[in-house]
Structures are given as structure tokens and as C-alpha cells.
Design a protein around this motif. Structure first.
Motif, PDB file in Angstrom:
ATOM      1  N   PHE A 114      34.874  47.384  68.299  1.00  0.00           N
ATOM      2  CA  PHE A 114      36.044  47.226  69.165  1.00  0.00           C
ATOM      3  C   PHE A 114      37.289  47.067  68.301  1.00  0.00           C
ATOM      4  O   PHE A 114      37.363  46.147  67.482  1.00  0.00           O
ATOM      5  N   VAL A 115      38.240  47.983  68.472  1.00  0.00           N
ATOM      6  CA  VAL A 115      39.519  47.877  67.760  1.00  0.00           C
ATOM      7  C   VAL A 115      40.428  47.012  68.635  1.00  0.00           C
ATOM      8  O   VAL A 115      40.907  47.462  69.685  1.00  0.00           O
ATOM      9  N   ASN A 116      40.624  45.796  68.190  1.00  0.00           N
ATOM     10  CA  ASN A 116      41.257  44.754  69.007  1.00  0.00           C
ATOM     11  C   ASN A 116      42.781  44.797  68.894  1.00  0.00           C
ATOM     12  O   ASN A 116      43.340  44.363  67.881  1.00  0.00           O
ATOM     13  N   PRO A 117      43.475  45.275  69.953  1.00  0.00           N
ATOM     14  CA  PRO A 117      44.944  45.404  69.848  1.00  0.00           C
ATOM     15  C   PRO A 117      45.632  44.073  69.552  1.00  0.00           C
ATOM     16  O   PRO A 117      46.678  44.054  68.893  1.00  0.00           O
ATOM     17  N   LEU A 118      45.015  42.986  69.980  1.00  0.00           N
ATOM     18  CA  LEU A 118      45.645  41.663  69.849  1.00  0.00           C
ATOM     19  C   LEU A 118      45.890  41.237  68.403  1.00  0.00           C
ATOM     20  O   LEU A 118      46.729  40.388  68.133  1.00  0.00           O
ATOM     21  N   GLN A 119      45.121  41.792  67.466  1.00  0.00           N
ATOM     22  CA  GLN A 119      45.254  41.335  66.077  1.00  0.00           C
ATOM     23  C   GLN A 119      46.123  42.251  65.233  1.00  0.00           C
ATOM     24  O   GLN A 119      46.270  42.028  64.042  1.00  0.00           O
ATOM     25  N   PHE A 120      46.694  43.290  65.865  1.00  0.00           N
ATOM     26  CA  PHE A 120      47.595  44.209  65.152  1.00  0.00           C
ATOM     27  C   PHE A 120      49.034  43.840  65.466  1.00  0.00           C
ATOM     28  O   PHE A 120      49.393  43.646  66.647  1.00  0.00           O
ATOM     29  N   GLY A 121      49.865  43.764  64.436  1.00  0.00           N
ATOM     30  CA  GLY A 121      51.284  43.505  64.647  1.00  0.00           C
ATOM     31  C   GLY A 121      52.015  44.803  64.970  1.00  0.00           C
ATOM     32  O   GLY A 121      51.466  45.896  64.806  1.00  0.00           O
ATOM     33  N   ARG A 122      53.274  44.654  65.405  1.00  0.00           N
ATOM     34  CA  ARG A 122      54.076  45.853  65.668  1.00  0.00           C
ATOM     35  C   ARG A 122      54.260  46.623  64.358  1.00  0.00           C
ATOM     36  O   ARG A 122      54.457  46.016  63.310  1.00  0.00           O
ATOM     37  N   GLY A 123      54.116  47.946  64.400  1.00  0.00           N
ATOM     38  CA  GLY A 123      54.294  48.738  63.177  1.00  0.00           C
ATOM     39  C   GLY A 123      53.039  48.822  62.325  1.00  0.00           C
ATOM     40  O   GLY A 123      53.029  49.499  61.305  1.00  0.00           O
ATOM     41  N   GLU A 124      51.968  48.120  62.708  1.00  0.00           N
ATOM     42  CA  GLU A 124      50.707  48.240  61.967  1.00  0.00           C
ATOM     43  C   GLU A 124      49.937  49.468  62.474  1.00  0.00           C
ATOM     44  O   GLU A 124      50.426  50.226  63.308  1.00  0.00           O
ATOM     45  N   ASP A 125      48.703  49.631  61.969  1.00  0.00           N
ATOM     46  CA  ASP A 125      47.998  50.909  62.137  1.00  0.00           C
ATOM     47  C   ASP A 125      47.045  50.964  63.334  1.00  0.00           C
ATOM     48  O   ASP A 125      46.044  51.682  63.283  1.00  0.00           O
ATOM     49  N   LEU A 126      47.375  50.256  64.428  1.00  0.00           N
ATOM     50  CA  LEU A 126      46.486  50.266  65.604  1.00  0.00           C
ATOM     51  C   LEU A 126      46.200  51.702  66.074  1.00  0.00           C
ATOM     52  O   LEU A 126      45.049  52.056  66.330  1.00  0.00           O
ATOM     53  N   ASP A 127      47.224  52.526  66.160  1.00  0.00           N
ATOM     54  CA  ASP A 127      47.024  53.877  66.723  1.00  0.00           C
ATOM     55  C   ASP A 127      46.247  54.781  65.793  1.00  0.00           C
ATOM     56  O   ASP A 127      45.445  55.594  66.243  1.00  0.00           O
ATOM     57  N   ARG A 128      46.477  54.638  64.491  1.00  0.00           N
ATOM     58  CA  ARG A 128      45.787  55.565  63.587  1.00  0.00           C
ATOM     59  C   ARG A 128      44.457  55.003  63.065  1.00  0.00           C
ATOM     60  O   ARG A 128      43.764  55.664  62.295  1.00  0.00           O
TER      61      ARG A 128
END
Ligand SMILES: Nc1ncnc2c1ncn2[C@@H]1O[C@H](COP(=O)(O)OP(=O)(O)OP(=O)(O)O)[C@@H](O)[C@H]1O
Ligand SMILES: CC(C)(CO)[C@@H](O)C(=O)[O-]
Ligand code: BAL
Length: 336
Positions: free
Chosen positions: A56-70
Motif C-alpha cells: 500500500f502506497v500510503n498518501p498520508l506519509q508523503f509531503g507536498r512535492g514528494e514522489d507519491l505519483d511516480r
């Protein structure tokens, strides 16, 4: 056997439990580090138990501008690796399944340890990690859960959460798996071009330089403790022996510089060189910390003894990598 793919909490709960359950949590893009965790889980669960891997790629632990999408999403390949490593089931929920009402209003707060090092560079990261880890522990209800030492601060915080909030689950840390050349395996390594990978090697090389400095210091510390005994023996033997032992004691005293500061300096030298490479390494932090709370011991007096973690984070191109090594100060000398 191909692990059962579970997509929903209902499917997970409908699963009949088989003996001791060991859980390995991941964000997918599995590699040999994850496989090692799964194999260890297999051993801990035993032949009658079961291993559940979460992806599970957890959106909650990614900051703005980090690599959530890629962030790489490779479920088919993950299932194969999970199967080969001995997983019985893979729980790979969609974001809506984990956060049905959108982002949760109530979250776990990681506290002061969550604001240091990784937490300082990625504000809110550990609140997001602990919130999803708590949710996944409630969903999967394991007897034991395994995490990698590569994410040492995360592991320490999970241990702390489980203790502070009485989760009653055994937490097991697994040593970092590395490439032959030392680079710690990480899903984000696949972002690296060949020249970037060469530069990224400086992270582990710096840690190894620090470790070598530490080993040399520890050997000197042990020698320094040994010298008075040598001196006493020599005194009993002959005047010549006595003067030799005195010279030895002097040499050890001269040669034993150090402590934490020297370990950091040795590691920093490697990182400074890598900052001049093309592409360059951009250091985020290098720190020697107390593994119980991640406060820095780098600036404490040279006589520091006890457990420590030498931790590094750096960016190469657009990729941010972390690595660390555990070190023990003083026990070699104390044991003699
Ligand atoms: N090289 C490794 N050795 C041992 N454990 C590892 C290694 N890499 C990751 N893990 C562990 O696997 C679990 C899942 O980690 P995750 O899916 O984030 O992989 P990752 O390779 O750390 O990815 P990322 O590149 O995003 O940091 C964590 O407990 C992590 O510490
Ligand atoms: C523990 C974890 C699966 C939570 O999303 C993640 O932080 C990771 O993969 O290390
Ligand atoms: N492996 C740690 C997860 C993260 O970097 O978000």
C-alpha cells in the motif's frame, strides 16, 4: 503457491486464520530486502502459521512535492516475489479502502522522536507512517510484524508506538540487505541513472568509513585497557619489559583520538568528496544518534559508550535516499 490476493478489509477478515500470523508491510516495488523480511516472517510464523504481506502506497506519509505519483507500482511482479519468499496472502487495498472517509481526522502523533532527522526533513511523515501502520496492524491482526533496519527511525517509532499504546504485538527488526557494492536496497534505487547510482554509493561508503574508524577506535580503547596489565606483567619480568610496556602505553595514548566526532568526520570526508562528483551528492543530514530516541550523540564528549546509529540522508538528482549502520561504543574495551 501463488499467494491469495486480498483487496478489501472484508476479504481479509473473511480469511480463516492459520496459526501464528506474521505480517510484512510494504509500499510495493518489492526487492530482495522485502524478500528477506518475508522469508524471516515465514520462519517466525512456522509451518502451521501464515505470512501476510501488505502492499500500500500510503498518501498520508508523503509531503507536498514528494514522489507519491511516480512511486513505482508493480503488483504483478510483487506477487511473484512474495510467492517465492513464502507469503500466503498479499493485502493490496486501494486508497479508498484504507481511508473510506478521505484523510482521517484522528491520527497517531509520532511525538518528538518523529520530528528529528527524517521527521525534520519530511514534516508530518512519521504521523502518516504510524497512522497507517496502526490501521494495518488493526486490519491484519498479526502476532508478529517485521520491519527493516534500513528505515531505522521508522522501526524505532513503531516499537515505541506499540509499547506506548499497548498494541500487544511483537515487533521484529531485520538487518539491511545491500547490493554487493554496499548500496542499500531500496525501491527508490530504480529512479537512479547509472551515473547517479555511482554517486549514490557514497551513502554506504560514508557509513563504512565511519564504521572502520569506529572499529579502529574500539581496538585502541581495548588496547589502552590492556596496557596497564601488560605493564604489571612486564614490571615483574624485567626492567627492559617495563620500559617497553611504558612506550606501548604512551603510543596507545597518543593514537587514541576520537569518539563520536571522529566517526562522523571519517564519514563526512566521503560525503564531501561525493558532493564534487557529477552528478553531485546533496547531503541532507549525517548524524550519530541514540537509537532509543534519535537524539544526536555526535556532539557529546569523546567518552561516549553504548548503542548508536550512524544515519545519512542525501539527494542524488531528484532521488532522496537514506541509509544507516548500528554501532556499539565502548563494549569491546569494557569486555576486557
Ligand atoms: N534493503 C533493505 N533491507 C531490509 N529491509 C528493507 C530494505 N529496504 C526496505 N526494507 C524494509 O521493507 C519494508 C517496506 O519498505 P518500503 O516498501 O518502503 O521499501 P523501501 O525499499 O524502503 O522503499 P523506499 O525506496 O520507498 O524507501 C520496511 O520495513 C523497510 O524498512
Ligand atoms: C511501514 C510502511 C509500509 C508504512 O506505509 C512504509 O513506511 C514502508 O514501506 O516502510
Ligand atoms: N521506506 C520508508 C517509506 C517512505 O519513504 O515513505
Amino acid at each position: 503457491m501463488t499467494p491469495t490476493l486480498l483487496r478489501t478489509a472484508a476479504e481479509l477478515h473473511a480469511r480463516v486464520r492459520a496459526g501464528r500470523r506474521a505480517v510484512v508491510m510494504t509500499m510495493g516495488a518489492l526487492h530482495e530486502g522485502h524478500a528477506t523480511l518475508i522469508r524471516t516472517a515465514r520462519r517466525l510464523a512456522g509451518p502451521d502459521g501464515e505470512v501476510v504481506v501488505t502492499v500500500f502506497v500510503n498518501p498520508l506519509q508523503f509531503g507536498r512535492g514528494e514522489d507519491l505519483d511516480r512511486y513505482p507500482r508493480t503488483l504483478d511482479a510483487d506477487l511473484k516475489i512474495a510467492e517465492e519468499a513464502g507469503a500466503d496472502a498479499v493485502f493490496a487495498p486501494a486508497v479508498d479502502e484504507v481511508y473510506p472517509g478521505g484523510e482521517p481526522q484522528v491520527r497517531i502523533s509520532a511525538g518528538p522522536m518523529g520530528e528529528r532527522l527524517e521527521g525534520a526533513s519530511r514534516p508530518g511523515h512519521f504521523d502518516g507512517v504510524l497512522t497507517v501502520v496502526a490501521k494495518l496492524l488493526h486490519l491484519t491482526r498479526p502476532d508478529v510484524a517485521l520491519y527493516g533496519q534500513k528505515d531505522a527511525q521508522q522501526l524505532a517509532l513503531i516499537r515505541r508506538m506499540v509499547r506506548d499504546l499497548n498494541f500487544g504485538i511483537e515487533i521484529v527488526g531485520v538487518p539491511t540487505v545491500r547490493e554487493d557494492d554496499g548500496l542499500a536496497l531500496s525501491s527508490r534505487n530504480r529512479y537512479l541513472s547509472a551515473p547517479e547510482r555511482r554517486t549514490a554509493l557514497a551513502l554506504s561508503a560514508a557509513l563504512f568509513a565511519g564504521r572502520d574508524r569506529h572499529a579502529a577506535q574500539e581496538a585502541l580503547r581495548a588496547r589502552a585497557r590492556e596496557v596497564p596489565a601488560t605493564h604489571a606483567r612486564a614490571e615483574a619480568l624485567s626492567a627492559l619489559g617495563e620500559s617497553r610496556a611504558a612506550a606501548d602505553a604512551h603510543a596507545v595514548a597518543q593514537a587514541a583520538p576520537g569518539g563520536a566526532g571522529a566517526v562522523l568526520a571519517a564519514a563526512r570526508l566521503v560525503l564531501d568528496e561525493a558532493a564534487r562528483l557529477d552528478p553531485p551528492l546533496e547531503l541532507d543530514y549525517l548524524a550519530l544518534v541514540d537509537p532509543s530516541d534519535f537524539t544526536e550523540i555526535g556532539d557529546r564528549e569523546d567518552g561516549f559508550t553504548g548503542e548508536a546509529v550512524l544515519a545519512v540522508a542525501a539527494r542524488v538528482g531528484t532521488t532522496r535516499l537514506i541509509d544507516n549502520l548500528p554501532l556499539t561504543f565502548g563494549t569491546l574495551g569494557a569486555a576486557l
